[in-house]
Design a protein around this motif. Sequence first.
Motif: not given
Length: 869
Positions: A654-680
Motif C-alpha cells: 500500500x505504501x509503495x503503491x500510494x507513493x507511485x501515485x503521487x501521495x505525499x505525507x506531511x505533519x502540519x504543526x498545530x500553529x498552522x492547522x487553522x489555515x488548513x481548516x476550510x480544506x479539512x
Amino acid sequence: MSDATRARLVEWISRHRRYGSVLVVMLLVGLGLAALHHLTRSIRLADVTAAFHAIDRGQVAIALALTIASYLALTVYDVLALRIVGRPLPWRTAAMASFTSYTLSHNLGLALLTGGSARYRIYTRAGLDGPDVARIVAIAGATFWMGVMAVTGAALVLHRGALVLGDVTLGATMAQLAGLAILIGIVLLILLCSFGPRRIGWRGWSVPLPSGGQALAQIGVATIDLAAASAALFVLIPGADRALLPLFILAYALAIVAALISHVPGGIGVFEAVVLAAVPVDRTALFAALIAYRVLYYLVPLALGIVLLVLHEGQRRHPNTFRGAQQVATGIAPLLMSAATFGGGAVLLLSSALPAIPARLHDLSRVVPLPFIEASHFASSLVGTGLLLLAPGLYRRLDGALVATRALLVAGAAFSLFKGIDYEEAIVCLTIAGLLHYTRDAFYRRTALVARPLSPAWLASIAVVVAVSIWVGFFSYKRVGYSDQLWWEFGTRDDPSRFLRASLGAGVVLAAAACWRLFLPAPARPGDRAREEEVLAVLTQAERTDAMLALTGDKRFLFSPDGSAFVMYQVRGSSWIVMADPVGAREAWADLLWQLRALADAAQGRLLLYQISAEVLEIAIEMGLQIIKYGEEAIVDLHRFTIETGVKRSLRHAVRKLGREGAVFALVPAAEVSALMPELAHVSDQWVTAKRHREKGFSLGRFDAHYLSHFDCAVVRVEGHIVAFANVWRTADRGELSVDLMRHANDAPSGVMDFLFVELMQWGKAQGYARFNLGLAPLSGIEGRRLAPAWAKAAALLFRHGERFYGFRGLRAYKEKYAPDWAPRYIAGPGGLSLLRALRDLNLLIGRPRLMPGWGGETQRRADGVAAE
C-alpha cells in the motif's frame, strides 16, 4: 419531511416519552374511574358498607385458602422457569423470589422495577446472573399469558349465549369462534415447543423454549392460579350462583388482561370496571366483594411479602442470630419506607374523602371546638398530599425527606384523632414515623429535596392516588346536591363540605409543588467548566494519549487538591461516567475516584468507569464496582516497527503503491492547522456524508476548529490537495503516539489510511516515541467458555456473529496487520440493572454529545472541597 426535521422530532419524542407515558397512565386511570362512575351510579355507599359487613367469616376463610393456593401456583411459575433455563434451585428459594416479586408487582405495578428487582436480589445471591434472571422473568411472564389465553379460550368456547361487556355485546357464534381460534393457537404453540427450535433470541440475547411437556405444565399451573384467584373473589359475593362461575372466570381473565395492558399501578379502577361490567350479579354486592378482595389478595400478601423479605435479609447477614436487626432494616429501608410513606399518604387522602363515623364525631364534638375539627380534617388532606410528594425523597435516601416526613406523620396522627378519632390512621402514621426513626441512618444524603424532579413513575402513582381519592369522595356523596354554599358549610354532619375543601387543599399543594419545580433554576452540577490552562498543565504529565479527550469540550473535571491530576467525566441522566484513567500524578488517582463516587452517591447517581486500564482495576475493585472486560487496545512497539517483513507485505504494498501515485505525507504543526481548516472541513463533510454518520463525542473527537487547533495534523496530499487527515495525539514524555479524528475524501486512493499510519509511525520512530496506539477493538479477546459469566458468553457471541451491527472482527483484523501487542481495557460499574441503565446512558452520551458552554469560569475546585459531601 427532511432528515433534520425527522431527527429533531425523534429526539423530542425520546426526551419526552417518559412524561408522555405518565399522561397515558393518567388518561387510562381517568377512563377507568369514569367507567366505574357509570357502573356504580345507582350504588350507595351505605349499601356497599352493609354488603361488606355481610361477608361472613366462612367466606373470608375460603377466600384466604384460595389466595394461598393461587400464590402457591405462582411459585411454580419460577420453578418451571428455572428448569427451562437449566438452572434449577430449591423450591424454597424459588418460592421466596416468586412470592415477594408478585406481591410487589401486583400492588405497585411497574413489574420490572418492583417485582423484577426482588427476583434479581434473591436469585443473584443464589448464584444466577443478570441474563438468567431476565430469562426467568420472561418465561414466568409467558407462563402467565399462556394460562390467560387457555382460560379465556376455554371459557369462550364453553360459554352459552352472547357475551355482554357493559354496552358491548359479542354474539354467541363469534365468541365461540374467538375462543376456538385462541385454543388452536395454544395447540400450535405446544407443537412449536415440541418440534421447533430450542431457543429464540434477538440481538445476541436468547431465551430457551420449553419442551412440549413443560409447556403443558406451564398452562396447567397458570390455569390453576387463575382459577384459584378468580374463585377467591367469587366466594366473597353473597348469594352468587355457582352456574355463573365459568363466565366469572372469563370476566376475571379479561379484567386482568385489561389491567396489565393499561399499566395502571395495581390495575386499580380498570380491573374493577371490567368485572362490574362483565358479571351479571348485584353490583352492590360485587363492589363490596371487590373491596374485600383487594384487601385479601393484594394487601395481606404484600405485608407478608415485606416481612419475608426482611427476614430473608436478616438470615443472609446474621443466619444464626437476631443481632444486627437495625442494620438489616437500614439496608432495605429506602424502598420499604418510601412505599410505606406513600401508602400512609394514600390512607390520609382516602380518609378525607370518606364520611366520618358518626358516633366518634359526636363524642369528639363534645370536647373539641368545631373549627378545630374542620381545620384538622383539611390539614389531614394536606399532610397526605405532602407524604406522597416526600416518598420519592426517602427512596433517594435524602435526610431532608426523613425530617419532613417524620414531622408530617406525627402531625397526621394528631389530625386524624382531632378530625374524627380515627385512631387506626393515627397508629399507622406513628408506626411509620417510628420505623423511620429506627432506620434514620439509611437517609444520609444531604441533597436539596427540590434538586431533582419527580420521576414519571412517581408522578403516575401520585396522580392515581389523588384521582382515586377524589372519585371515592364523589362516590360517597353522590346523593348530595352540589352548590357553592357547600364550600362554606361547617357542621358535624357536613362531610361533603369537608371533602370538597380537603380535595381543594390537596390540589393546591400539588399545583404549588409543580410550580415550585417549574420555576426552580437549573441545578448547578459540579465541574461544569474548567479553565483550559489548568487542563493543559496536567496534560503535560499524561502517560496515555487518550488523556487528550479532555480537550473535546464535552467533559467535566475533578482536580486533586494540588492540581497535579484530574479525572474527566460527564453526567447523563443518573449516570456519572468517567472517561479513561485519571490523568496526572498516580498517587492522586484513588482519592479522585473515591471523591467522584461520593459526589455521584450524594446526587443519587451511579458511577461508571469507561475504558479503564489494568492500572485502575485495583481501585475499582476496592470501590465494589463490577468489572467487565470491554475489549483490547492495539499497541505497536515503535522501536521494533518495520514494514520490511513478510507479515506486513500488504502494508508495504500500500505504501509503495500510494507513493507511485503521487501521495505525499506531511505533519502540519498545530500553529498552522487553522489555515488548513476550510480544506479539512471539506474532506470531513465528504466523509460524514459518505458514511452516513453524525458527529459523536465523549470517547471520540469531533470536527471542531478549536479542538483540532490544539494538535499537529497528519495529512496526505495528492496533486497538492488534501485527501486524508488525522489529528495527532502525543504525550510530552514521548511515551505514546496516536491519532483521533481520521477522515478521507471520496476520491482518496485506496489504502490511503494505511499510508498515513505507516508514515506517521515511521516519523514517530525517528522522533524517539516508544509506542503507537492504534485504538480499541471492542469485545476483542473475550472468551465465552462454558463456565464463563453470561456477559462474557454474550460478548464473545456478538464478536463472532455481530458484523451486521458493528465490524468487530473486521476492526480487529485490520489492526492485526500492524502486528501489535494487545492490552485489555475494562468497564467498571454498578451491578444488576443499574449497569444496564449506565451503559444505556453511555451510549446516549457518545451518540448525542453535550458540549460545555466554553472554557473558563468555575470548575469543581479540588477534591478536598467535596470531602464533606
